[in-house]
Design an enzyme around this catalytic site. Sequence first.
Site, PDB file in Angstrom:
ATOM      1  N   ALA A  69      87.502  30.375  28.874  1.00  0.00           N
ATOM      2  CA  ALA A  69      86.500  30.162  27.828  1.00  0.00           C
ATOM      3  C   ALA A  69      86.979  29.214  26.740  1.00  0.00           C
ATOM      4  O   ALA A  69      86.165  28.523  26.131  1.00  0.00           O
ATOM      5  CB  ALA A  69      86.099  31.499  27.212  1.00  0.00           C
ATOM      6  N   ASN A 149      84.219  40.091  19.667  1.00  0.00           N
ATOM      7  CA  ASN A 149      85.396  40.611  20.352  1.00  0.00           C
ATOM      8  C   ASN A 149      86.244  41.548  19.498  1.00  0.00           C
ATOM      9  O   ASN A 149      87.119  42.237  20.019  1.00  0.00           O
ATOM     10  CB  ASN A 149      86.272  39.447  20.837  1.00  0.00           C
ATOM     11  CG  ASN A 149      86.696  38.535  19.701  1.00  0.00           C
ATOM     12  OD1 ASN A 149      85.858  38.009  18.964  1.00  0.00           O
ATOM     13  ND2 ASN A 149      87.992  38.334  19.541  1.00  0.00           N
ATOM     14  N   GLN A 178      82.545  38.276  25.894  1.00  0.00           N
ATOM     15  CA  GLN A 178      82.572  39.736  25.860  1.00  0.00           C
ATOM     16  C   GLN A 178      81.256  40.355  26.348  1.00  0.00           C
ATOM     17  O   GLN A 178      81.103  41.578  26.317  1.00  0.00           O
ATOM     18  CB  GLN A 178      82.865  40.221  24.442  1.00  0.00           C
ATOM     19  CG  GLN A 178      84.263  39.911  23.947  1.00  0.00           C
ATOM     20  CD  GLN A 178      85.345  40.692  24.668  1.00  0.00           C
ATOM     21  OE1 GLN A 178      85.085  41.715  25.300  1.00  0.00           O
ATOM     22  NE2 GLN A 178      86.563  40.207  24.588  1.00  0.00           N
ATOM     23  N   SER A 196      84.641  33.853  30.750  1.00  0.00           N
ATOM     24  CA  SER A 196      86.057  33.886  31.123  1.00  0.00           C
ATOM     25  C   SER A 196      86.298  35.034  32.082  1.00  0.00           C
ATOM     26  O   SER A 196      86.054  36.197  31.749  1.00  0.00           O
ATOM     27  CB  SER A 196      86.928  34.047  29.868  1.00  0.00           C
ATOM     28  OG  SER A 196      88.297  33.938  30.185  1.00  0.00           O
ATOM     29  N   GLY A 197      86.803  34.721  33.283  1.00  0.00           N
ATOM     30  CA  GLY A 197      86.926  35.704  34.347  1.00  0.00           C
ATOM     31  C   GLY A 197      87.789  36.909  34.030  1.00  0.00           C
ATOM     32  O   GLY A 197      87.483  38.027  34.435  1.00  0.00           O
ATOM     33  N   HIS A 198      88.882  36.710  33.297  1.00  0.00           N
ATOM     34  CA  HIS A 198      89.801  37.827  33.092  1.00  0.00           C
ATOM     35  C   HIS A 198      89.262  38.876  32.122  1.00  0.00           C
ATOM     36  O   HIS A 198      89.879  39.924  31.943  1.00  0.00           O
ATOM     37  CB  HIS A 198      91.177  37.321  32.631  1.00  0.00           C
ATOM     38  CG  HIS A 198      91.247  36.911  31.193  1.00  0.00           C
ATOM     39  ND1 HIS A 198      91.837  37.696  30.226  1.00  0.00           N
ATOM     40  CD2 HIS A 198      90.823  35.795  30.556  1.00  0.00           C
ATOM     41  CE1 HIS A 198      91.776  37.087  29.059  1.00  0.00           C
ATOM     42  NE2 HIS A 198      91.168  35.937  29.227  1.00  0.00           N
ATOM     43  N   THR A 234      91.560  17.904  40.257  1.00  0.00           N
ATOM     44  CA  THR A 234      91.344  18.577  41.537  1.00  0.00           C
ATOM     45  C   THR A 234      90.838  20.000  41.308  1.00  0.00           C
ATOM     46  O   THR A 234      91.418  20.761  40.543  1.00  0.00           O
ATOM     47  CB  THR A 234      92.651  18.618  42.352  1.00  0.00           C
ATOM     48  OG1 THR A 234      93.120  17.274  42.542  1.00  0.00           O
ATOM     49  CG2 THR A 234      92.419  19.263  43.708  1.00  0.00           C
ATOM     50  N   CYS A 320      94.260  36.869  20.689  1.00  0.00           N
ATOM     51  CA  CYS A 320      94.512  35.465  20.362  1.00  0.00           C
ATOM     52  C   CYS A 320      94.897  35.271  18.904  1.00  0.00           C
ATOM     53  O   CYS A 320      95.301  34.192  18.507  1.00  0.00           O
ATOM     54  CB  CYS A 320      93.274  34.621  20.674  1.00  0.00           C
ATOM     55  SG  CYS A 320      92.851  34.587  22.423  1.00  0.00           S
TER      56      CYS A 320
END
Length: 378
Positions: A69, A149, A178, A196-198, A234, A320
């Site tokens: 993100a 968050n 979130q 964001s995947g995690h 890539t 963060c």
Amino acid sequence: MLYFDNAATTKPDASVLSSFMKVNEKFFYNPNSPHEKGQEVERLLQNARDQIKSTLKLNDETLIFTSGATESNNMALKGAAHQKKHFGRTIITSLLEHPSVLEVMRELEREGFILKYVNVTAEGGIDIEHLKSLLSNDVILVTCMQVNNIMGQIQPIEEIVSCLKAYPKVHFHVDAVQALGKWPIQMAGIDSLSLSGHKFNGLKGQGLLILKNLHQIYPIIQGGGQEFGLRSGTVNVASDVALAKAIRLAEDHREALMQTLTDFTRALREMIQDYPGVVINSPVDASPHILNMAFPGVRGEVLVNAFSKQGIMISTTSACSSKHSNVNEVLKAMNISVSNILGSIRLSFDRHTTMQDIETFKAAFHQVYREVEELLEK
């Protein structure tokens, strides 16, 4: 150890890890290569996009796979501001935003854009009336997160969309990190949205930027032209395929998860009422996967260590920003006292959290409370 820091990151789902490994082992080819295997992988990548669109009920939006993100927010905000700078110079945000939004907006301000902050209500929501007063024909960019968050507030996205209808040149960006897996994702009136995947049992390094109009964003990464010319490099096909699976699983579990977490949060709120001096910062209508509370008179770091000794992992604020010594901007914007801010902790849950975990936390909470009770400002 019990893990109650899921707003920082979640445990990857086994099937998501399996998809990532399988694609890396069997489909490691470059999707930009013209040979048969390269084209096969390109089709695999397209299937991942199609699956995400189907899961989130999207239509003509463009999906840009990113590393997370932070990159998605940077691409959307910088890209939109530079694409539209000939139409105006004013950009709008609030102090509720994640650092990956706030710091980008401040950088744009240093570049010459005019940055304005929307007021925050006592409940931690965007002040819609103040937003209306800030809007003008010079505004080109507005950004707002869907779910906070730190506190879990659900922001009035639909009301913001309604306000912006009279200003069609404004690009509206939503940080929905979130939200996915907890609240519905919809793009009506939104120009770009980041994921964001995690944060929903995917992998670190997985991100997505959903764009309503590909041409509203100026590319900030140049190179070979991958990802529709917006994110050259890539393509990490294995990560992107695994992200599609993580999104589908999160959405499949969403409604049941929210009911379960609502029960958990309600039980914790009722328990905390029996402990004088402890204050719940999160509003009652916040997302139930986040519960922020304060022990005024006790430092949050002390509480994190105390709970850790009880076998429970929690946090103070955003992962963060928790290592910085400054008073948290989100809580400060809500006019929460400095004592409450410094004594705040955040619990956050996901679908691996059980009622037994909640009961274990209650016992640990009682023990920690007894240890710090004399320090509390009651």
